[in-house]
Design a protein around this motif. Structure first.
Motif, short mmCIF file in Angstrom:
data_model
loop_
_atom_site.label_atom_id
_atom_site.label_comp_id
_atom_site.label_asym_id
_atom_site.label_seq_id
_atom_site.Cartn_x
_atom_site.Cartn_y
_atom_site.Cartn_z
N LYS A 30 0.82 -1.22 0.00
CA LYS A 30 0.00 0.00 0.00
C LYS A 30 0.85 1.27 0.00
O LYS A 30 0.54 2.22 -0.72
CB LYS A 30 -0.95 -0.01 1.20
N LYS B 169 -3.01 -1.86 -3.92
CA LYS B 169 -4.28 -1.99 -3.21
C LYS B 169 -4.40 -3.39 -2.61
O LYS B 169 -3.96 -4.37 -3.20
CB LYS B 169 -5.47 -1.75 -4.15
N PHE C 37 -7.51 -5.76 -0.94
CA PHE C 37 -8.93 -5.81 -0.54
C PHE C 37 -9.25 -7.10 0.20
O PHE C 37 -8.54 -8.08 0.11
CB PHE C 37 -9.88 -5.56 -1.71
N GLU D 231 -8.98 -7.08 3.39
CA GLU D 231 -7.70 -7.09 4.10
C GLU D 231 -7.79 -7.62 5.52
O GLU D 231 -6.76 -7.85 6.16
CB GLU D 231 -7.08 -5.69 4.10
N LYS E 62 -17.88 -5.48 -5.37
CA LYS E 62 -17.73 -4.21 -6.05
C LYS E 62 -17.42 -4.49 -7.51
O LYS E 62 -16.67 -5.40 -7.84
CB LYS E 62 -16.61 -3.38 -5.41
N ASP F 91 -18.87 -0.87 4.44
CA ASP F 91 -17.89 0.05 3.84
C ASP F 91 -17.80 1.37 4.60
O ASP F 91 -16.73 1.91 4.81
CB ASP F 91 -18.32 0.35 2.40
N HIS G 249 -10.73 -2.12 3.71
CA HIS G 249 -11.07 -2.18 2.29
C HIS G 249 -11.65 -3.56 1.97
O HIS G 249 -10.95 -4.57 2.06
CB HIS G 249 -9.80 -1.93 1.48
N ALA H 195 -14.11 -5.79 -0.93
CA ALA H 195 -14.69 -5.79 -2.28
C ALA H 195 -15.54 -7.02 -2.53
O ALA H 195 -16.16 -7.14 -3.58
CB ALA H 195 -13.58 -5.71 -3.32
N TYR I 10 -13.00 -5.54 -10.60
CA TYR I 10 -12.71 -4.57 -9.55
C TYR I 10 -11.20 -4.34 -9.42
O TYR I 10 -10.76 -3.21 -9.21
CB TYR I 10 -13.29 -5.02 -8.21
N ILE J 195 -9.45 -0.58 -9.49
CA ILE J 195 -8.64 0.09 -8.46
C ILE J 195 -7.18 0.26 -8.86
O ILE J 195 -6.47 1.08 -8.29
CB ILE J 195 -8.74 -0.63 -7.10
#
Length: 455
Positions: free
Chosen positions: A191, A197, A199, A201, A327, A394, A400, A402, A448, A452
Motif C-alpha cells: 500500500k 491496493k 482488498f 484485508e 464491487k 464500507d 477495504h 470488495a 474490480y 482500483i
C-alpha cells in the motif's frame, strides 16, 4: 476501460537485449513515445529502464527471455498497458496476487486443495480480461518484501519468482496467518511503497459488524438485538425478552460452536449445541446453571448473544439466505448471487458443511411456511438488504472490502434480518446454482482489480 489489451511475445536474448522492447507502432504514436527515448517499464514492484523499437502492423509487445524471466512472464501472457507521460512509465498489468492459506506442492494437479478450481477459474478470467494473476502463501513472501514465490498456471502449475503485485486479494482463512508480522509488513509495503491496493484485508468478527451497523439508523431494521456476552445477568435479561436466544462465537465460522437456548417451561430451558453430527440437546432448570455449563466455552471464545428469530422453514428445517456481493468495474456494490440454504436433518444451522442444501430464493420461498402475502417481493427485499448492509460495512468499518458473503433470514412475518457478514466467503459454499465455466463472482474480482489499479 481504455487501456489496450496486448499479448507479450518472448524472443531470444541473442536477438533482443534486456533494455530494448519492441512495441506496436500505433501505441507508440498514441502515447507519443519516440524510438530511443528512455522510458520505464513497470510490472507490479518491478521497474526497469528501457527503450522501445516501433513495429508496424503489430499489436503486441516483444521482450527478451532474460527480462521476461526477471518479471515472471511467459510467452503468451496477456496484459493491459497504461502509459504515464509525466513519469515516462509504461505500466503493464494489472498484476494480481491472491494470498491463500496453504499450498501442497506435491499435489501438482491440486496445489491449493479444494480452492484449486477457483484458482483456475481466476486464471482463465484474467486471460480473457487482460490481467495476470498468481497465488502465494505467507511463507512465499521474500525477505525484502519486493518479490514473491508465486504459482502461475500455464499448461500446468508452475512456481516462479514474481514482483510484488499491484493488487492483493486476501483469501487467508486463518487469523493466525493473517496476523503474522511478515504478512502485515508485506501488505503495508504494497500500500505505502508501491501504491498498490489490498482488498478483503481483514477478518470481520460478529461483534464488530453489529456494533458498527448499529450506528446507522437506516440499518437498524435488519439487526436482531445483539450484545457481547459478559455475564449471567445479560443472559437472564435476553431470555426474559425472547423465547429463544443464540450464543455465537464472535470469531466462529461454518456454524461451529453456536448454542441455541430455548424456554421450554416457566423455569426450564433447553440448550441446543451445534455439532458436526447434529444437534446435542441438554435441559437446565435455571439459567444460572446453564451459564455455568457454558462458562468453559466462554474462556476460549468470546460470544455474541443474539435475539432468536422465528425463521421461515421447509418441512420443519430453518431456511436462510447467502447473498454474495461484490464491487464492480466502477467500484459500486452489486449483488452477484443470492441462494437459499435449508438446514440438514437434525441441524439448526444451514451451512453446507453441516448437511444444508441449496435452492433458488423463489424455490425456497414457495416451499416454505412464509404466508403468501409476503412471498411476491421477498427476493427484492433480500437484494435491497444485501446492498444496504454491504454499503454499511464500507461506511462504518475502516478497512477495504470488495467481496462480502452476507447471511440473511426471513421471519414468518416476511421481515428481513441480518445473521452474519463474512469477509472471506467460501468458494464452495456460495456457488450460484446456474454457474457457467467462469462464475460471475470470479469475473467481478478481476473487474474490480482493474478498476482500483487503473487498468
Amino acid at each position: 476501460m481504455s487501456t489496450p489489451k496486448i499479448d507479450v511475445h518472448i524472443v531470444s536474448s541473442s536477438i533482443l537485449s534486456d533494455d530494448v522492447l519492441m512495441l506496436a507502432e500505433s501505441l507508440m504514436k498514441t502515447w507519443k513515445i519516440t524510438a530511443q527515448q528512455q522510458v520505464y517499464i513497470q510490472f507490479g514492484s518491478f521497474r526497469h529502464a528501457v527503450t522501445f523499437v516501433p513495429v508496424p502492423k503489430f499489436a503486441g509487445l516483444r521482450m527478451s527471455q532474460t527480462l521476461a524471466r526477471r518479471m515472471g512472464i511467459f510467452s503468451g501472457t496477456t496484459v493491459r498497458l497504461r502509459f504515464n507521460p509525466v513519469s515516462r512509465t509504461l505500466h503493464m498489468g494489472p498484476l494480481i496476487g491472491v494470498l491463500v492459506s496453504r499450498e501442497h506442492p506435491s499435489q501438482t494437479d491440486k496445489p491449493f486443495g479444494d480452492i484449486t478450481m477457483f484458482c483456475r477459474e481466476l486464471t482463465d478470467a484474467c486471460r480473457s480480461q487482460g490481467a495476470y494473476v498468481y497465488f502465494f502463501t505467507p511463507g512465499a513472501i521474500g525477505a525484502n518484501l519486493s518479490t514473491v514465490e508465486g504459482w502461475v498456471y500455464t499448461k500446468g502449475w508452475h512456481k516462479l519468482t514474481l514482483p510484488a503485485p499491484d493488487v492483493v486479494n486476501n483469501r487467508l482463512t486463518s487469523r493466525k496467518l493473517e496476523n503474522q508480522p511478515i504478512v502485515q509488513s508485506f501488505l503495508k509495503e504494497i500500500k505505502h511503497r508501491y501504491n498498490g491496493k489490498v482488498f478483503n484485508e481483514k477478518f470481520l468478527d460478529k461483534s464488530e459488524v453489529f456494533d458498527a451497523l448499529k450506528k446507522d439508523s437506516s440499518l437498524l431494521k435488519y439487526l436482531p438485538e445483539s450484545h457481547s456476552l459478559h455475564n449471567v445477568n445479560q443472559l437472564k435479561s435476553m431470555c426474559a425478552r425472547y423465547s429463544s436466544v443464540f450464543l455465537k462465537p464472535v470469531r466462529g465460522s461454518l456454524g461451529k460452536g453456536i448454542i441455541r437456548i430455548t424456554r421450554v417451561g416457566p423455569e426450564s430451558w433447553q440448550a441446543s449445541f451445534a455439532t458436526v453430527n447434529g444437534t446435542r440437546k441438554q435441559p437446565f432448570n435455571s439459567l444460572t446453571k446453564l451459564f455455568a455449563a457454558i462458562a468453559t466455552n466462554m474462556k476460549a471464545n468470546r460470544f455474541l448473544i443474539q435475539q432468536g428469530l422465528a425463521l421461515i422453514e421447509i418441512g420443519g428445517r430453518p431456511v436462510d439466505f447467502r447473498a454474495l456481493t461484490h464491487k464492480n468495474l466502477t467500484g459500486k456494490w452489486t449483488i452477484t448471487s443470492i441462494v437459499s440454504r435449508t438446514a440438514g436433518n437434525h441441524h439448526f444451522v444451514s451451512n453446507l458443511a453441516r448437511g444444508g442444501t441449496l435452492a433458488t430464493v423463489r424455490e425456497a420461498v414457495s416451499k416454505s411456511n412464509l404466508p403468501a402475502m409476503h412471498r411476491g417481493d421477498a427476493s427484492a427485499r433480500l437484494q435491497k438488504a444485501s446492498l444496504d448492509i454491504a454499503k454499511g460495512i464500507d461506511t462504518h468499518i475502516p478497512a477495504h472490502f470488495a467481496e462480502l458473503g452476507i447471511d440473511l433470514a426471513l421471519d414468518t412475518s416476511g421481515r428481513v434480518w441480518l445473521l452474519e457478514v463474512n469477509s472471506k466467503p467460501s468458494k464452495n459454499d456460495n456457488t450460484p446454482l446456474t454457474e457457467g465455466k467462469i462464475r460471475p463472482s470470479v469475473r467481478m474480482i478481476i473487474q474490480y482489480a482493474r478498476f482500483i489499479s487503473g487498468f
